[in-house]
Structures are given as C-alpha cells and as structure tokens.
Design a protein around this motif. Structure first.
Motif, PDB file in Angstrom:
ATOM      1  N   GLN A 226      50.624  49.138  41.320  1.00 24.71           N
ATOM      2  CA  GLN A 226      51.252  47.955  41.550  1.00 24.71           C
ATOM      3  C   GLN A 226      52.530  47.895  42.360  1.00 24.71           C
ATOM      4  OE1 GLN A 226      49.829  48.987  38.648  1.00 24.71           O
ATOM      5  NE2 GLN A 226      48.717  47.561  37.698  1.00 24.71           N
TER       6      GLN A 226
ATOM      7  N   ASN B  88      50.623  40.786  43.275  1.00 27.08           N
ATOM      8  CA  ASN B  88      49.481  40.114  42.697  1.00 27.08           C
ATOM      9  C   ASN B  88      49.484  39.487  41.360  1.00 27.08           C
ATOM     10  OD1 ASN B  88      47.994  40.835  45.111  1.00 27.08           O
ATOM     11  ND2 ASN B  88      47.370  42.730  44.203  1.00 27.08           N
ATOM     12  N   ASN B  89      50.324  40.376  40.351  1.00 29.00           N
ATOM     13  CA  ASN B  89      50.716  39.859  39.144  1.00 29.00           C
ATOM     14  C   ASN B  89      51.913  40.238  38.726  1.00 29.00           C
ATOM     15  OD1 ASN B  89      50.638  39.544  36.242  1.00 29.00           O
ATOM     16  ND2 ASN B  89      48.533  39.198  36.138  1.00 29.00           N
TER      17      ASN B  89
ATOM     18  N   GLN C  24      54.080  40.166  36.166  1.00 30.94           N
ATOM     19  CA  GLN C  24      54.221  40.592  34.731  1.00 30.94           C
ATOM     20  C   GLN C  24      53.631  42.008  34.478  1.00 30.94           C
ATOM     21  OE1 GLN C  24      56.510  39.404  32.511  1.00 30.94           O
ATOM     22  NE2 GLN C  24      57.115  37.997  34.096  1.00 30.94           N
ATOM     23  N   GLN C  25      52.267  41.913  35.152  1.00 27.89           N
ATOM     24  CA  GLN C  25      51.489  42.975  35.095  1.00 27.89           C
ATOM     25  C   GLN C  25      52.127  44.231  35.685  1.00 27.89           C
ATOM     26  OE1 GLN C  25      47.503  42.807  36.014  1.00 27.89           O
ATOM     27  NE2 GLN C  25      47.090  44.927  35.999  1.00 27.89           N
TER      28      GLN C  25
END
Length: 799
Positions: free
Chosen positions: A489, A632-633, A635-636
């Motif tokens: 990430q 992309n995300n 929080q993730q």
C-alpha cells in the motif's frame, strides 16, 4: 408610575406580536454576535496579563543585520542570566528554555510530546501553581519533570502521581526514567509555556546534557530568554547593558550583527508574527460593529415606522389628560423593554453559539458567567442606549401632535420618509459589503488550496521519528524506509528534517567559490534523502535528485531550485549541473547535481525563496518519514503502514498526519476569517430581510385602503406588488452603487498582503447585489401578494 409604564408597554408588545418578534430576533442576533466577538477579543487581550507581576515581565528578542545568522525569537543563552547577575538592580529574575520534542513512554503508552528544558525559576517567576508537588524544588533535579494535568491523565489516568516515573528518549536513542516532581494546575494562555507549541513536559536545565542540548554559551543563539525587571525600571535602561554584554562576550560576527531588545509580554502576543492576532482582532471587530449597526438601524427603523400607527392612541391619552412628558416616557419605556428582551434572547444565543464560534476562531471563548462583574454592565448600558435612541424620535414627534389631529389619524408633521429610506440603504450597503467580502475571502482562500504548489501533496502522510542523530542512526532509518517501501500500500518513503510546511533548518548565504560572500544569495536549507522529490512529486528541470542509491560522494552534492539557480547566474538549469557553490558555515565546496522546478515550500503569502537541498547523510539530522500511499483505500493503507511501523520501530508512537493538514495550518487566520465572513453574511442577510419583512408588513397595513381603491379601479395584483417593489429595489440598487466601491477598496487593501492573489473581477460585486435584490424581491412579493389578492370590500370596510 414606572410600573404602569412597563405594564402598558408589555401589553403593546403582546398586541403587536409579529412586529415585536421580528424586532427582537433581529436585534438579539446582532447583540449575540457582538457579545461573542467581544468575548473573543477580551480573551485575546488577557493573554500573558494573568502572569505574576505581568507588568514587569519581558521576552528578549533579537534584531539581526544579517537575518541568516539567527532567529528573531531567540537570544544568546547567557544573556538573561548575565543580566540578573551583573545588573541585579535592574533585573529581578530570568528564565531560559530550549524547546524540543521526543518520545515519552509509560508502560505500553508511547507518545511524542513537546518538551521544554528550562531554568528552575519558571514556577516562581510566573506564579504557575502546582496541583501536586513542591514548586520550590520541583525543577531542581536533572531527572525530575513537571507535567501538565493533561499529560498526567494521558499516561496515568489521574493527577496525583508525584513520585512516579515516565521514560524519555534522547536524540542518540538513549532512554532514561524521569521522576514526576509536580503536576501543573491549569495555566492561562501565555507566551511562556505556549510560545511556539503547547508544552506538556517541563525538564530542568540539568537535563540538557542527557538530551544532547546546550543551555549555556555566549555563542549559542537558539535559546528563548525572558527577564523580570525590578519595579519602576524602564526596559530602555537595559538597552546599553545588553549591547555591552554582547560586545564583550560573543564572537565578533555575532556582536556586529545582533541587537537584543525587550518586548513586554503583555504586548508580545498581540504583535507577534507581524501583528497577526492584532489584525484578526481589528478585522473581526469591524465585522461585529457592522452587524450590530445593522441590527440597531433595523430596530430603530421598525420603531419609527410602527409608531405612526399609534396616533389615535396618543390622541385619546391626551384627551383623557395625559401629559406630553408621560407620553414620552411611555414610548421610551416600550423601546427599552424591547431591547432588554432582545438582550436576554441574545444571552441564550450566546450559550448556544459559543461552541461553534470557538471552533470558528480556533480558541476557546469564555463562558457567559466567566467575566468580571463590570463586564455585565456593558450589555445593560448598550440596551438602555439603543432603547433610548430608537424611542426618542417617535416619542417626541407623536407626543407633539394636537389631540384633534391624532384622533383623526392625521400626521400634521411630515413623516420623514427620506430618513427611513436612508437607514434602510445603510443596512443594505453594509450587507452588500459583507457579502462581497465573503466572496473575495473565499476565492482567495480557495486559491491557496487549489493552486498548483509545484508538488503533489495528495495521499502523503508524515510521522515523527525517534532521534539518533549519528551516522548509525541515519543508516538505520534509511534501512527502515526501504522496508516500509516494500509494503504494497506504500508508493514511496522519504527521510527528512522538513515537510513542506514552511518550517526549515534556517537560511544560509549561498555563493560561488571565489565570489564575495557579502553578495551571497540567502538560501533556505532543506535536509532530505534521495527519495524526497519522488515522494512529493517535485519535478526536476535538470540533473538528478542526488543518486538512486546513496554513495559517500553524495554528501558533497546539493540540489537547488530554479530561483537559486537564476540568482547564481544559471538561467539555463542544465548549466548548473556539475558546478560548485559554497554555503557560509559549511566547510567544503558543494557540487550541484540537480535543479528542481520552483515549488511553494511554505505559505503562498510570500514569494518562492531560493532553496538548497542537503543530503541527510551529510548533516546526520532528521525528524520525519514522509510516506506516499497508493490511494486505493486510505484506511487500509494506514492500517498496513501502522503494522509495518510497529514491527520495525517498536516503542515509537505512530502519530501520523496528512501533509494537507500541515499546509492548512499555514492559512489558519484566512480560514478563521473565511468562517467569520460566512457567519457575518448569514447574520447580515437575516437582519436585512427581517427589517424588510417588518417594514413591508407595516407599509401594507398603513396602505390597506389605498390597495382596496386600486383594486376597485382595476389594478392587478402584480401591479400592486410592483408599487412596493419599486420603493425597496431602488434603495437596494443605490446602496449597491455606494457599497461596491467601498468593498473594492477594502478588499484590494486586504489582498495587498499576499504575493499570490486573485484579481478582483466584477463577479463578486454583481453576485452580491443580485442575490440581495432577488431575496428582497421575493420577500416583498410574498408579503404584498396576499393583500393584493384580498377582496377590496374588506379593506375599504376597515376604514
């Protein structure tokens, strides 16, 4: 008699419920907003004034002929102490501190905290109270600390924790337990514990050695210094002693450039940062006065307009033996009572609106019952004054009419329509100025956040690191950055001293080898690794941002921006590559390996400065990891980053922030002003429309017979509405013609403070006048259409 006046006044208020309610709501909104602004200003003016012996407390600031040599906010470490020792007849006490931040731990709790390493004189000199502990000895031991209530609760869950320990990390990675020797009672906002940041942990000067800091030395110019003068001593009396000490003890270069001077702490807060707080106070004061003026004009206008409907009442009172003085007192009593009711409602608005207003100005506004007793006399006096102003004109005019004329409903004295329309025009003019200002402030603020800053701040978070300012520490952090970059990430990671928020290591003269250093260019120093440009998306005009993989030769390489390249004579960035330059205070010649495109490292209020990038492997100094997430995300991605952080940096708190938030702090005043402008716009529009609503309703009531006759003679509902529209819309347009030039001058003056600014176009001026015109027209049509559609027989029968 007074009781009777109030009884009759109350009956009249209830009789005209609609007009009374409109008047009370409009005036109470203006008074409430003014009280909130007054409370904010009162709180700002109290900063530093609650310190012990505040009249004799001073901060030692510095003027530098060469601004690159030192900071205006600090002085030489020895100066305050030497003043106390050498000139004790002038100086009663002194305090010095050095501000740092580090990891503080207790059990499994690890947080980064602001620390203040300072002299043991702090508590006594400023009168700070301890909830727990002995203030006389609390800061004597090198490994003792005084902490605030918030820190005590944060780590221990309670405040009675004297004798317990917390662990603090130094800048070499070492850790040591410190005994809590005192817990501070709540301290008022001040420029000692909260000069740069709100400090939570206070360490003694003896802890400087452990932290790797220096609190002594005449050539150490990075220490905040304060003095307390003896009673009756003028600060000018210390000008010569300070210069003598500087000249005698400091290095010749410092003595030739530095001039220390004293600023009263009572004035410092308002004047700091080129008077940012003072400008905010002035601006918000004018906004408050405008809103209050609108509310008062609205109230007076309604009182004058409504008074003409009570002529028969005045005639009957005179026939029954009422004297003119009694009639005047009756009108004044009613007016004052209405204002008092508005003031009471304003108090309720104050209680409801205080949390929102505190959030708007970024500072806790005092509660309604937290002021000195004399403060409550101000709204009372204001209420009486406004009431008398509003009631005196109708009282004098109507009480002077002959009884016969009053009973006939005939106003023998010509009604001053011009005065009323002028007051309405002033209201509309103020509302237009506020609305235009709101548009312009919003556009300027949006420019800061939507403009191309020259780098990409999206999806970038930063977090403070545990410090080990050594070659081994740098190697360790670069190894960790490479590990973090392996997280799916994460797009990139950079190790640096700075993030692009304007705070840097300082400036230094930059010049070509063999050139005269007196003609050097002042360059801002940024200390980064080779991934900084990639992480922040900073474009290169020539060369490389250091090298993809670090080699020992990178220590002597620098990257500069376009502005610095041009100032050194390299208009073509390619010609700068491989050339040498020198920086004052740094021994070797540096080689330029890259030239970046210009970008806004700090606020857009100023021009882009010359910038030079040093490699962290040369300085061995760092503070942050900047991490570019893949987006992309979020929080993730944050969760994955935290997992990797906890694994690679156990015991170091992962307290991340987005770079967007750091940039937003650069424009705190503008954002506060934008919120204030929005609120002022809403209030001014409401007050104007309430005034229009009330005046139209009264006008329709007084012209009921005229409307009936026009209907009988064939006039349409649209034609009747147009009569009322013409009266008010002409006033709006005239107000707009006067208000637009005033708003232009005000906003042009405000925009002059910014290097990057919007161009004033016709759009905000046209929009403001159109919006107010359309809303006013809608109110007038809604009010008049009902009377225009009514059966004319009903209106004629009323006569």
């Amino acid at each position: 008699m007074l009781k009777n006046y109030f009884k009759i006044a109350w009956r009249n208020i209830l009789k005209g419920r609609f007009y009374s309610l409109v008047n009370i709501i409009g005036l109470s909104a203006g008074i409430a907003f003014t009280l909130l602004i007054g409370a904010y200003i009162y709180g700002e003016l109290q900063v530093n004034r609650q310190l012990k012996d505040a009249d004799n407390q001073y901060i030692v600031l510095s003027k530098w002929k060469d601004p690159n040599m030192g900071y205006p906010l600090t002085t030489t470490a020895e100066l305050p102490r030497a003043l106390k020792r050498t000139y004790s007849n002038l100086v009663a006490n002194y305090y010095r501190w050095d501000g740092v931040s580090s990891t503080v731990s207790k059990g499994d709790k690890h947080f980064r905290e602001a620390l203040q390493i300072g002299d043991s004189t702090m508590l006594k000199m400023y009168g700070f109270k301890l909830m727990h502990g002995d203030s006389r000895t609390a800061l004597n031991d090198p490994f003792s600390v005084v902490i605030t209530q918030n820190i005590a609760v944060k780590y221990f869950g309670k405040t009675d924790i004297v004798g317990q320990t917390i662990n603090i990390e130094n800048f070499k990675g070492g850790k040591h337990d410190f005994t809590v020797s005192g817990v501070l009672d709540k301290t008022p906002t001040n420029s000692v514990t909260d000069l740069v940041t709100n400090t939570g942990v206070f360490m003694s000067a003896g802890a400087a050695n452990f932290m790797g800091r220096f609190m002594d030395g005449w050539n150490n110019t990075g220490i905040a210094g304060y003095v307390q003068l003896q009673k009756g001593i003028n600060p000018k009396q210390l000008d010569k002693p300070m210069l003598d000490l500087i000249k005698k003890n400091t290095a010749p270069q410092i003595a030739a450039n530095m001039t220390p001077y004293l600023v009263p702490l009572k004035d410092y807060y308002l004047d700091a940062g080129n008077g940012t707080v003072k400008r905010m106070i002035y601006t918000i004061s004018f906004i408050g006065l405008f809103i209050l003026l609108m509310a008062v004009i609205n109230f007076i206008n309604m009182c004058i307009a409504r008074s003409s409907t009570r002529m028969r009442e005045m005639g009957i009172r005179k026939v029954l033996g009422g004297r003119r003085k009694q009639l005047i007192w009756q009108f004044l009593t009613e007016s004052v009572l209405l204002v008092l009711l508005s003031t009471l409602m304003a108090m309720l608005w104050y209680l409801i609106g205080r949390p929102f207003f505190s959030d708007m100005v970024g500072r806790e506004v005092l509660g309604l019952f937290s002021f000195p007793l004399y403060f409550y006399l101000i709204p009372l006096a204001l209420a009486v004054f406004i009431g008398l102003m509003a009631g005196v004109y109708p009282a004098l005019v109507l009480s002077s009419l002959r009884s016969v004329d009053s009973l006939k409903g005939k106003l023998s004295i010509r009604e001053n329509i011009f005065t009323r329309k002028t007051l309405v025009a002033v209201q509309f003019g103020i509302a237009i100025v506020v609305l235009i200002s709101s548009f312009v402030i919003s556009q300027q603020t949006n420019l800061f956040f939507n403009a191309d800053l020259g780098f990409d701040r999206s999806y970038v978070v930063y977090a403070s690191l545990p410090r080990d300012w050594s070659k081994q520490g740098i190697d360790h952090m670069e190894s960790i950055s490479r590990e973090l970059k392996q997280i799916p990430q994460v797009s990139n990671v950079s190790l640096s001293w700075e993030i692009p928020d304007g705070a840097n290591m300082g400036n230094t003269p930059v010049y070509l080898p063999g050139a005269d250093s007196l003609r050097a260019q002042s360059g801002q120093i940024l200390t980064t690794d080779n991934q900084y440009a990639a992480t922040y998306g900073i474009s290169l005009k020539a060369g490389t941002f250091f090298t993809p993989a670090f080699s020992p030769g990178d220590e002597n390489k620098v990257v500069i921006n376009q502005t610095l390249a041009k100032s050194l004579g390299w208009a073509d960035p390619e010609k700068a590559i491989g050339r040498q330059l020198r920086m004052q205070g740094y021994p070797p010649n540096f080689v330029v390996c890259g030239v970046t495109k210009d970008f806004n490292f700090g606020s857009m209020k100023g021009r882009i400065p010359p910038i030079v990038f040093l490699n962290v492997n040369y300085t061995n100094l760092y503070r942050y990891f900047s991490v570019k997430l893949n987006g992309n995300n979020i929080q993730q991605s944050i969760a994955a980053l935290q997992t990797g952080w906890n694994k690679l940096l156990p015991g170091a708190p992962f307290e991340y922030k987005f770079v967007d938030d750091a940039i937003q702090k650069l424009y705190t005043v503008e954002l506060q002003l934008k919120k204030a402008a929005y609120l002022a716009t809403i209030l001014s529009t409401i007050i104007v429309l309430l005034g229009v609503l009330g005046l139209i309703a009264l006008s329709v009531q007084k012209r009921t017979k005229e409307i009936g006759i026009r209907k009988v003679l064939g006039s349409s509902a649209a034609g009747i509405s147009a009569l009322f529209l013409k009266d008010f819309l002409v006033v709006v347009l005239i107000a707009g013609l006067v208000a637009c030039p005033i708003a232009y001058l005000l906003m042009q003056h405000w925009l002059n403070d910014y290097t990057y600014k919007i161009s004033l176009s016709f759009q905000p001026f046209v929009l403001a006048v159109m919006i107010l015109t359309l809303i006013t027209a809608a109110i007038i049509v809604l009010q008049t259409i009902r009377a225009a559609l009514a059966n004319p027989a009903e209106s004629l029968r009323s006569e």
